[in-house]
Design a protein around this motif. Structure first.
Motif, short mmCIF file in Angstrom:
data_model
loop_
_atom_site.label_atom_id
_atom_site.label_comp_id
_atom_site.label_asym_id
_atom_site.label_seq_id
_atom_site.Cartn_x
_atom_site.Cartn_y
_atom_site.Cartn_z
N ILE A 134 0.81 -1.23 0.00
CA ILE A 134 0.00 0.00 0.00
C ILE A 134 0.84 1.27 0.00
CG2 ILE A 134 -1.98 -1.17 1.03
CD1 ILE A 134 -1.32 0.21 3.70
N GLY A 135 2.16 1.11 -0.04
CA GLY A 135 3.03 2.27 -0.22
C GLY A 135 3.49 2.98 1.04
N ILE A 136 3.44 2.33 2.18
CA ILE A 136 3.97 2.94 3.40
C ILE A 136 5.49 2.99 3.26
CG2 ILE A 136 4.33 2.60 5.89
CD1 ILE A 136 1.47 1.49 6.02
N LYS A 137 6.07 4.15 3.49
CA LYS A 137 7.50 4.35 3.25
C LYS A 137 8.36 4.17 4.50
CE LYS A 137 6.92 5.64 -1.04
NZ LYS A 137 6.83 4.58 -1.99
N LYS A 138 7.81 4.50 5.68
CA LYS A 138 8.56 4.37 6.93
C LYS A 138 7.77 3.52 7.90
CE LYS A 138 11.73 8.07 7.41
NZ LYS A 138 12.32 8.92 8.40
N VAL A 139 8.49 2.70 8.67
CA VAL A 139 7.84 1.86 9.66
C VAL A 139 8.54 2.00 11.01
CG1 VAL A 139 6.98 0.17 8.00
CG2 VAL A 139 9.19 -0.18 9.04
N LYS A 140 7.74 1.82 12.06
CA LYS A 140 8.27 1.79 13.42
C LYS A 140 8.80 0.39 13.68
CE LYS A 140 4.59 4.91 14.66
NZ LYS A 140 3.28 4.97 15.27
N ALA A 141 9.95 0.32 14.34
CA ALA A 141 10.56 -0.98 14.58
C ALA A 141 11.26 -1.03 15.93
CB ALA A 141 11.57 -1.30 13.47
N ILE A 142 11.13 -2.19 16.57
CA ILE A 142 11.94 -2.53 17.72
C ILE A 142 13.00 -3.47 17.17
CG2 ILE A 142 12.00 -3.74 19.93
CD1 ILE A 142 9.01 -2.91 20.23
N ILE A 143 14.26 -3.12 17.38
CA ILE A 143 15.35 -3.88 16.78
C ILE A 143 16.33 -4.34 17.85
CG2 ILE A 143 17.26 -3.84 15.10
CD1 ILE A 143 15.77 -1.44 13.77
N THR A 144 16.57 -5.64 17.90
CA THR A 144 17.65 -6.15 18.73
C THR A 144 18.89 -6.23 17.86
OG1 THR A 144 16.17 -7.36 20.21
CG2 THR A 144 18.46 -8.09 20.13
N ASN A 145 19.87 -5.42 18.23
CA ASN A 145 21.13 -5.33 17.50
C ASN A 145 22.17 -6.18 18.23
OD1 ASN A 145 23.49 -4.60 16.21
ND2 ASN A 145 23.16 -2.40 16.39
N PHE A 146 22.61 -7.24 17.61
CA PHE A 146 23.52 -8.18 18.24
C PHE A 146 24.98 -7.73 18.23
CE2 PHE A 146 19.72 -10.55 17.34
CZ PHE A 146 19.57 -11.33 18.48
N LYS A 147 25.27 -6.63 17.54
CA LYS A 147 26.63 -6.07 17.53
C LYS A 147 26.56 -4.55 17.66
CE LYS A 147 28.61 -9.76 14.72
NZ LYS A 147 29.29 -10.09 13.45
N ALA A 148 25.86 -4.09 18.67
CA ALA A 148 25.62 -2.65 18.83
C ALA A 148 26.90 -1.86 19.05
CB ALA A 148 24.64 -2.41 19.97
N ASP A 149 27.90 -2.47 19.66
CA ASP A 149 29.16 -1.76 19.88
C ASP A 149 29.93 -1.55 18.57
OD1 ASP A 149 29.40 -4.54 19.83
OD2 ASP A 149 31.15 -4.58 21.15
N GLN A 150 29.77 -2.45 17.61
CA GLN A 150 30.47 -2.35 16.33
C GLN A 150 29.65 -1.63 15.27
OE1 GLN A 150 31.54 -6.31 15.13
NE2 GLN A 150 32.36 -6.80 17.15
N PHE A 151 28.33 -1.83 15.28
CA PHE A 151 27.44 -1.28 14.26
C PHE A 151 26.22 -0.64 14.94
CE2 PHE A 151 29.55 -5.05 12.51
CZ PHE A 151 30.24 -4.47 11.45
N PRO A 152 26.41 0.49 15.60
CA PRO A 152 25.29 1.10 16.34
C PRO A 152 24.18 1.60 15.41
CG PRO A 152 27.20 2.56 16.33
CD PRO A 152 27.63 1.28 15.68
N LEU A 153 22.97 1.54 15.91
CA LEU A 153 21.81 2.11 15.21
C LEU A 153 21.29 3.27 16.04
CD1 LEU A 153 19.79 -1.12 14.31
CD2 LEU A 153 21.08 0.33 12.73
N LYS A 154 20.77 4.28 15.36
CA LYS A 154 20.17 5.40 16.08
C LYS A 154 18.76 5.03 16.51
CE LYS A 154 22.82 9.01 13.86
NZ LYS A 154 22.80 10.25 13.11
N GLY A 155 18.43 5.38 17.73
CA GLY A 155 17.10 5.11 18.25
C GLY A 155 17.11 5.16 19.76
N ARG A 156 15.93 5.01 20.33
CA ARG A 156 15.78 5.03 21.79
C ARG A 156 16.08 3.64 22.33
NH1 ARG A 156 10.79 4.75 25.16
NH2 ARG A 156 9.66 4.84 23.20
N VAL A 157 17.03 3.55 23.24
CA VAL A 157 17.39 2.26 23.85
C VAL A 157 16.26 1.82 24.77
CG1 VAL A 157 19.03 1.07 25.35
CG2 VAL A 157 19.86 2.74 23.69
N LEU A 158 15.87 0.55 24.63
CA LEU A 158 14.80 -0.04 25.45
C LEU A 158 15.42 -1.04 26.41
CD1 LEU A 158 12.32 -0.69 22.52
CD2 LEU A 158 12.25 1.21 24.14
#
Length: 142
Positions: free
Chosen positions: A75-99
């Protein structure tokens, strides 16, 4: 370091599993209701993804929410909200609110009291979903 965050990102940056049964007769009614609901009100809940995991590598991959990602693309939604578990956050950090707590995660959902946050033996989040997406829960969404 493993870290779970909440963010909003372009749908093109997320991979997902293709489920052929979602397009067949057995799930047609649910799919059509989901299309109708998301067309009117967007995606009510964030999807749950893994990043830098053993099975999916360096991709942000949908673990819970594959049907919603499929419909969002359709349906063409361009952005989505996501909860992401990053298994290498120290090496490849993602921007977002830490939960850090289950309550922080549950508050992000349309029906927070129905959400199950599962953690592994080390206490890291490894799944977030409705344990039984049937009956009255479906009625609350579609």
């Amino acid at each position: 370091m493993i870290e779970t965050i909440y963010t909003e990102l372009p749908i093109k940056d997320i991979t997902s599993m293709y489920r052929p049964e979602f397009y067949q007769a057995g799930e047609r009614k649910f799919r059509e209701a989901l299309i109708d609901s998301m067309s009117k009100g967007g995606m009510k809940d964030p999807v749950y993804c893994w990043y830098n995991s053993k099975p999916y590598g360096d991709k942000i991959h949908t673990v819970v929410g594959n049907n919603r990602i499929a419909v969002a693309r359709e349906i063409g939604i361009k952005k989505v909200k996501a909860i992401i578990t990053n298994f290498k956050a120290d090496q490849f950090p993602l921007k977002g609110r830490v939960l850090k707590t289950d309550e922080e995660i549950k508050k992000l959902f349309h029906l927070p009291n129905r959400i199950k946050v599962r953690r592994d033996a080390n206490g890291e989040v490894d799944q977030v979903n409705h344990p039984h997406f049937r009956g009255d829960i479906i009625d609350e969404y579609v």
